[in-house]
Every structure is written in C-alpha cells, then in structure tokens.
Enzyme design. Structure first.
Site, short mmCIF file in Angstrom:
data_model
loop_
_atom_site.label_atom_id
_atom_site.label_comp_id
_atom_site.label_asym_id
_atom_site.label_seq_id
_atom_site.Cartn_x
_atom_site.Cartn_y
_atom_site.Cartn_z
N SER A 1 0.80 -1.23 0.00
CA SER A 1 0.00 0.00 0.00
C SER A 1 0.84 1.28 0.00
O SER A 1 0.30 2.37 -0.22
CB SER A 1 -0.91 0.03 1.22
OG SER A 1 -0.15 -0.06 2.42
N TYR A 2 2.15 1.18 0.22
CA TYR A 2 3.00 2.38 0.25
C TYR A 2 3.22 2.88 -1.16
O TYR A 2 3.72 2.14 -2.00
CB TYR A 2 4.36 2.07 0.88
CG TYR A 2 4.37 1.62 2.31
CD1 TYR A 2 3.26 1.76 3.14
CD2 TYR A 2 5.50 1.04 2.87
CE1 TYR A 2 3.28 1.33 4.46
CE2 TYR A 2 5.55 0.61 4.18
CZ TYR A 2 4.44 0.75 4.97
OH TYR A 2 4.47 0.31 6.27
N SER A 3 2.91 4.13 -1.58
CA SER A 3 2.27 5.14 -0.76
C SER A 3 0.98 5.60 -1.44
O SER A 3 0.92 6.64 -2.08
CB SER A 3 3.23 6.31 -0.58
OG SER A 3 3.75 6.67 -1.87
N GLY B 1 2.11 0.62 -4.08
CA GLY B 1 3.15 -0.18 -4.72
C GLY B 1 4.36 0.61 -5.16
O GLY B 1 5.33 0.05 -5.66
N GLU B 2 4.32 1.94 -4.96
CA GLU B 2 5.45 2.77 -5.39
C GLU B 2 6.73 2.39 -4.65
O GLU B 2 7.81 2.32 -5.24
CB GLU B 2 5.13 4.26 -5.16
CG GLU B 2 4.12 4.84 -6.13
CD GLU B 2 2.67 4.47 -5.81
OE1 GLU B 2 1.80 4.64 -6.68
OE2 GLU B 2 2.42 4.02 -4.66
#
Length: 327
Positions: free
Chosen positions: A65-67, A76-77
């Site tokens: 979930s980041y960010s 997914g970043e």
C-alpha cells in the site's frame, strides 16, 4: 575491499540477529520503505538504500500500500523502487525484503484469493520470485476466519513465493488463534510480529502481545520506533519542524511522559556521545522479544544515527532510566 571496510562488514555481520524461529539473520535496524515514493524520490531512495547496505544493513521493510495515500499514487510505489534498486545492484541474495498485504487499493482485506493475488502483484513490482517475510498488514477480523488467512499464506510458502509469514496490527486473541491453528494443522506459522512500539507508546505492545511473542518465539519488529520523528529530539517547545508528520509527532511534547522521555534521552545521549535517535532505538532493541526496530530515512544524512544502534548497547541502568521516564 579495504581493511576498514572489511572490519565494518565483519562488525555488521556479527551484529545480525536471528528473527524469531526463522532462518533469517537480520541487521538490528530494519529500514522502513514507507518514505520511498513519498518524501524520498527514486534517486534519493536509491542513495538511502545504498548507504544502508554499505553500513551493513540487510533488512528492508515495505508494504504493497506504500504510498497510496499520496495524490497521484496508487500503491506499490515503494515496492517498485526497491525492486528497481535490487535489480540495478544485483544484490537480491544479500537483502531480506519484508512486505505486507491488506491495504493496497486493489487488494483490500485478507480473503484467501486476495492474499494470493496481492502476493503475485508484490512479487512483480519487487522483481523477484520470493518474498522473505510476508506480513498481514491489518487483521481482517470482521469476516475472515484465521483458517482462510493462514491457509492462503501456507499455500504461498509451499509454492516457494514466500519464505516466512508474520503479522501486524492484530489482536492478542487472533494472534494466538492463528498460532494454535498452525501448530494443530501443521501449516505455515508466524515467525514475527510487527507492533506499534516505542518509548512513548508502550501499551500498544507490552502485555498480552509481548507475552504471546515470548511464549511462541516470535521476533518483534516494531514500527513507529521513533514515534514519527519525536524520538529524534528535533521536536522542542517553540520549534517548528518541516515534516508531513510534524502534527502527530509534536503532540508528545504536550504530555509529561513525552517531556520526561526527552530529558532522559538527552542525558544518556550526552553521556554516551550518541545521537538521541540512536539511544531511543537502543532502548527498543534491548526489550524482550525485539529483534530489529523499523526506522525510515528520507535523506542519507538521517541514516548514520539509525545504523549506529548496531554498536550501542545500553547498560541495564540506562535502560532502567528510560523505562522509568516512559512509565
């Protein structure tokens, strides 16, 4: 390799700790990946990761979930940046990657099918064929029985996609129920627990969760180890801090506990010639069941104080002073 680099490498290797009942040997400071793709762009993230690895670090923490909370991001970043870095450096076998499932916008909750699909998506972003440590990020105790959750995680382990499983943000009751199921049915079993735990937030772990971790042989990997930056000492009365987390961290100044903890940290840091953040992390690292606190760095300059926890062992008296101040 120079003699000083060799000595540093040997020192960092000897500092590694076994994570719970797993075969993972981890550096005593896990690098938080929540800032990658948020307050640290790709180039800065690469620099931070390089410096962490150069300092002996091998334990990287992220989540699918980041960010997602940033406008324009989808989640997914952080995993994507870590995956690009590992590919560029060719060091997959040298790092232990932990990620989490339950909060990606496309894979919410812990339905069995969701867990398995989310794991495949994480593997693709990370550019790897296995996740070393896979956490349930937030328990889904409203509707999902532990049998479905552990069953799906067990399938991932048996398929070789996940080496070990762990839990975060879970009630003591559900944690014990999950462990009992794994033991009874011979399924994959949690080896670690990621609790919210630091000098100004102790009841979020101490008590039932810590007792279960101790009995079950779980390694604790605390998040918010520096209380969103408060325990670095940069938050002081009348001082404005430029950080997206300033409002949350600054509130600790309003409590007697927060002020007492800062005073004790200041004193011990001065006595030991150490950074305040290092002392705060060293207190956590000295607590029963704790294997490696998690802390993030959005610049390379923030990293030395975090890495130094590997070389700072507090005395029993110093641990006691901080424990008393945080009561």
């Amino acid at each position: 390799m120079t003699s000083s680099a060799s000595a540093s490498s040997a020192s960092s290797s000897s500092a590694r700790r076994k994570l719970g009942s797993s075969d993972l040997e981890v550096f005593p400071l896990s690098l938080g990946g929540n800032v990658f793709g948020w307050t640290a762009d790709e180039a800065t993230s690469f620099a931070v990761l390089d410096a962490y690895a150069a300092g002996g670090g091998n334990f990287i923490d992220t989540a699918d979930s980041y960010s997602a909370w940033i406008e324009g991001n989808h989640g997914g970043e952080s995993e994507t940046i870590i995956g690009k870095w590992v590919k560029a450096r060719g060091n997959r076998d040298d790092v232990i990657i932990a990620t989490k499932v339950a909060r990606h916008p496309d894979f919410r909750g812990l339905r069995g099918a969701t867990i398995k699909a989310a794991a495949d998506a994480s593997l693709k972003r990370l550019g790897t064929d296995h996740i070393d440590l896979y956490y349930t990020h937030f328990d889904d105790d409203e509707t999902i029985p532990v049998e479905e959750i552990i069953g799906a995680l067990d399938e991932l382990v048996r398929a070789g996609k996940v080496r070990h499983i762990a839990a975060s943000n879970i009630s003591p009751e559900r944690l014990q129920e999950s462990l009992d199921l794994s033991d009874r049915e011979g399924l994959a079993r949690y080896v670690a627990l990621q609790p919210h735990y630091n000098l100004v937030s102790r009841d979020t772990y101490e008590g039932a969760r810590q007792d279960i971790a101790s009995r079950a042989g779980l390694g604790a990997v605390p998040y918010y180890a520096l209380a969103a930056g408060f325990l670095t000492g940069k938050y002081r009365p009348g001082t404005a801090v430029d950080s997206p987390r300033a409002a949350g961290a600054g509130k600790h100044l309003e409590t007697e506990r927060g002020r007492n903890v800062l005073t004790a940290l200041d004193e011990i840091a001065q006595e030991r010639g150490a950074e305040i953040a290092t002392v705060a992390l060293a207190w956590l690292a000295a607590q029963p069941t704790v294997t490696a606190p998690i802390a993030s760095a959005r610049t390379v300059e923030q990293l030395p104080a975090l890495l130094a926890v590997a070389d700072l062992a507090l005395t029993d008296a110093e641990v006691g002073r901080l424990t008393a101040a945080s009561a």
